[in-house]
Write a protein that holds these residues in place. Structure first.
Motif, short mmCIF file in Angstrom:
data_model
loop_
_atom_site.label_atom_id
_atom_site.label_comp_id
_atom_site.label_asym_id
_atom_site.label_seq_id
_atom_site.Cartn_x
_atom_site.Cartn_y
_atom_site.Cartn_z
N ILE A 1 0.90 -1.39 -0.16
CA ILE A 1 0.01 -0.18 -0.26
C ILE A 1 0.70 1.17 0.01
CG2 ILE A 1 -1.65 1.24 1.29
CD1 ILE A 1 -2.73 -1.49 2.37
N ASN A 2 1.96 1.14 0.66
CA ASN A 2 2.90 2.44 0.96
C ASN A 2 3.93 2.35 -0.01
OD1 ASN A 2 1.55 3.29 3.32
ND2 ASN A 2 2.84 1.92 4.54
N LYS A 3 3.79 1.34 -0.96
CA LYS A 3 5.01 1.26 -2.19
C LYS A 3 6.38 1.40 -1.62
CE LYS A 3 5.68 2.94 -6.82
NZ LYS A 3 5.38 4.05 -7.83
N HIS A 4 6.58 0.48 -0.36
CA HIS A 4 7.75 0.60 0.12
C HIS A 4 8.27 -0.81 0.01
CE1 HIS A 4 10.74 1.90 3.14
NE2 HIS A 4 10.52 0.98 3.92
N ASN A 5 9.94 -0.97 -0.05
CA ASN A 5 10.57 -2.09 -0.03
C ASN A 5 10.08 -3.01 -1.23
OD1 ASN A 5 12.13 -1.30 2.10
ND2 ASN A 5 10.79 -2.04 3.34
N ALA A 6 9.83 -2.67 -2.37
CA ALA A 6 9.61 -3.41 -3.31
C ALA A 6 10.42 -4.82 -3.58
CB ALA A 6 9.22 -2.64 -4.80
N ILE A 7 10.13 -5.79 -4.25
CA ILE A 7 10.99 -7.12 -4.25
C ILE A 7 11.50 -6.74 -5.74
CG2 ILE A 7 10.94 -9.45 -4.58
CD1 ILE A 7 8.73 -9.52 -2.61
N ASP A 8 12.66 -6.82 -6.05
CA ASP A 8 13.10 -7.02 -7.39
C ASP A 8 12.53 -8.10 -8.36
OD1 ASP A 8 14.54 -7.08 -9.79
OD2 ASP A 8 16.54 -6.40 -8.74
N LYS A 9 11.64 -7.99 -9.13
CA LYS A 9 10.88 -8.94 -9.64
C LYS A 9 11.76 -9.62 -10.70
CE LYS A 9 8.55 -5.73 -12.87
NZ LYS A 9 7.21 -5.54 -13.39
N ASP A 10 12.86 -9.00 -11.18
CA ASP A 10 13.71 -9.69 -12.20
C ASP A 10 14.66 -10.55 -11.58
OD1 ASP A 10 12.39 -8.55 -14.23
OD2 ASP A 10 13.36 -6.65 -13.75
N LEU A 11 14.89 -10.80 -10.45
CA LEU A 11 15.92 -11.68 -9.67
C LEU A 11 15.19 -12.77 -9.19
CD1 LEU A 11 18.46 -8.99 -7.99
CD2 LEU A 11 18.48 -10.16 -10.01
N ALA A 12 15.72 -13.80 -8.89
CA ALA A 12 15.15 -15.01 -8.30
C ALA A 12 14.98 -14.77 -6.83
CB ALA A 12 16.04 -16.41 -8.48
N TYR A 13 13.59 -14.79 -6.42
CA TYR A 13 13.19 -14.80 -5.03
C TYR A 13 12.98 -15.69 -4.29
CZ TYR A 13 10.23 -13.22 -1.27
OH TYR A 13 9.76 -12.77 0.19
N ILE A 14 13.84 -15.99 -3.20
CA ILE A 14 13.78 -17.21 -2.36
C ILE A 14 12.74 -16.94 -1.26
CG2 ILE A 14 15.01 -18.62 -1.00
CD1 ILE A 14 15.78 -18.64 -3.92
N THR A 15 11.89 -17.67 -1.16
CA THR A 15 10.69 -17.63 0.00
C THR A 15 11.36 -18.08 1.22
OG1 THR A 15 10.12 -19.79 -0.38
CG2 THR A 15 8.83 -18.32 -1.71
N SER A 16 10.68 -17.24 2.16
CA SER A 16 10.96 -17.52 3.66
C SER A 16 10.28 -18.79 4.25
CB SER A 16 10.90 -16.27 4.45
OG SER A 16 9.77 -15.88 4.38
N SER A 17 9.24 -19.06 3.70
CA SER A 17 8.25 -20.11 3.95
C SER A 17 7.64 -20.91 2.64
CB SER A 17 7.35 -19.81 4.99
OG SER A 17 6.41 -19.00 4.39
N ASN A 18 7.20 -22.09 2.96
CA ASN A 18 6.54 -22.61 1.75
C ASN A 18 5.12 -23.15 2.42
OD1 ASN A 18 6.39 -23.77 -0.62
ND2 ASN A 18 7.09 -25.76 -0.24
N PRO A 19 3.94 -22.95 1.99
CA PRO A 19 3.85 -21.75 1.02
C PRO A 19 3.99 -20.43 1.63
CG PRO A 19 1.86 -22.60 1.68
CD PRO A 19 2.65 -23.45 2.34
N GLN A 20 4.28 -19.43 0.74
CA GLN A 20 4.38 -17.96 1.42
C GLN A 20 3.44 -16.95 0.62
OE1 GLN A 20 8.42 -16.49 1.51
NE2 GLN A 20 7.65 -14.11 1.41
N THR A 21 2.86 -16.28 1.37
CA THR A 21 1.89 -15.25 0.55
C THR A 21 2.62 -13.97 0.59
OG1 THR A 21 0.02 -16.29 1.43
CG2 THR A 21 -0.23 -13.80 0.71
#
Length: 326
Positions: A50-70
């Motif tokens: 909502i605040n447009k803060h700390n966006a994830i770099d969508k072009d790099l492989a994102y490693i989840t911290s849990s499985n599944p993760q929302t």
């Protein structure tokens, strides 16, 4: 912007404990859903989205911290970025199928059509050999059909081309993850042969046991020069098909009946494909001769004997028979 419910983003991994990560940009097209002038951003929590803060770099492989993760997706109008929508998206890592890559199939073209039939059950056994997962294997003629699990071909399959490219879809039944591998079905030609071969001999003095050199027909049997070909001889087709009781002395074989047929296996040692030629052994019998010791003639002035008169006593049928006296 309008933001539909976003489908789960699922990565299928061989080692779920060492995942390769999610390229979130791959979801952009689904999220935008045909709207123009939109950009997509991804965040680990709803507040950041909502605040447009700390966006994830969508072009790099994102490693989840849990499985599944929302995580949370922000869709915004590039010109009016104060207009936006936020929705959750679930990331999940599932177990990919672990299997044996299929090898190419080689079948002998027994009908000489260039097309062959094969039992794909053997491929299923190869692919699932040693598997600890519940795998479902199907075969398809296009990669698209394999990806969609559509238009499965029968396990008893006859090719329509040579070579025939086949796609194997291997699915982990428990996770729904699948992989697609490919292999070729190859049609191998049989040795080219001339059929209807025979030997003929005379039963001189009514002797019907004759020694034959069966190998003398090999040049006539082969249709032209061919390489890496071997010959084996059998007394029956059943023995030939089962590789039982080959004739061990084809250069000096004595027949056991008249006529007799032996069977020749002509094998390409490179491909193991073979052809079969029946070789007839035919023994022609001499004419039947009447048994007598003395032929009486009438005394005449010159003591001449017409030997042709003996022919009639010697033979009941003289047609096509030549008789000579020595």
């Amino acid at each position: 912007p309008y933001l539909n419910t976003i489908s789960d983003f699922i990565n299928c991994e061989i080692d779920i404990n060492n995942p390769s990560g999610f390229i979130l940009a791959n979801k952009d097209t689904e999220v935008i859903n045909g709207q123009s002038g939109m950009q997509v951003l991804y965040f680990e929590n709803e507040t950041d989205a909502i605040n447009k803060h700390n966006a994830i770099d969508k072009d790099l492989a994102y490693i989840t911290s849990s499985n599944p993760q929302t995580i949370y997706v922000r869709l915004e109008n590039e010109a009016e970025n104060s207009c936006f929508a936020v929705a959750p998206m679930q990331l999940e890592i599932k177990q990919a199928p672990i299997y044996v890559e299929p090898t190419d199939v080689f079948e002998c073209d027994v009908n000489s059509t260039g097309l062959v039939s094969t039992d794909l059950n053997e491929k299923v056994n190869e692919i699932t050999n040693g598997a600890t997962q519940d795998l479902n294997v199907s075969f398809h003629l296009t990669s698209l059909n394999a990806d969609n699990g559509a238009n499965e071909i029968p396990l008893n399959f006859t090719t329509t081309a040579n070579p025939q490219l086949v796609f194997a879809r291997v699915e982990n039944v428990n996770s729904g993850c699948f992989e697609v591998s490919q292999f070729y079905i190859n049609s191998l030609s049989l040795p080219e042969v001339n059929h209807n071969q025979s030997f003929e001999a005379c039963a001189d003095n009514y002797d019907t046991s004759i020694e034959w050199d069966l190998t003398l027909k090999e040049i006539e049997i082969l249709d032209g020069r061919q390489y890496n070909i071997d010959f084996t001889y059998y007394r029956s087709e059943t023995d030939l098909e089962n590789n039982n009781n080959p004739i061990t002395n084809p250069e000096s074989y004595t027949n056991t009946s008249n006529p007799e047929t032996v069977y020749v296996k002509i094998r390409n040692a490179s491909t193991e494909c073979y052809n079969v030629v029946a070789l007839d052994l035919i023994i022609n019998m001499p004419p039947e001769i009447n048994d007598f010791e003395t032929f009486n003639i009438c005394e005449n002035e010159n003591n001449l004997v017409d030997l042709t008169e003996i022919n009639e006593a010697l033979l009941d049928n003289t047609y096509n028979i030549l008789v000579s006296y020595h």
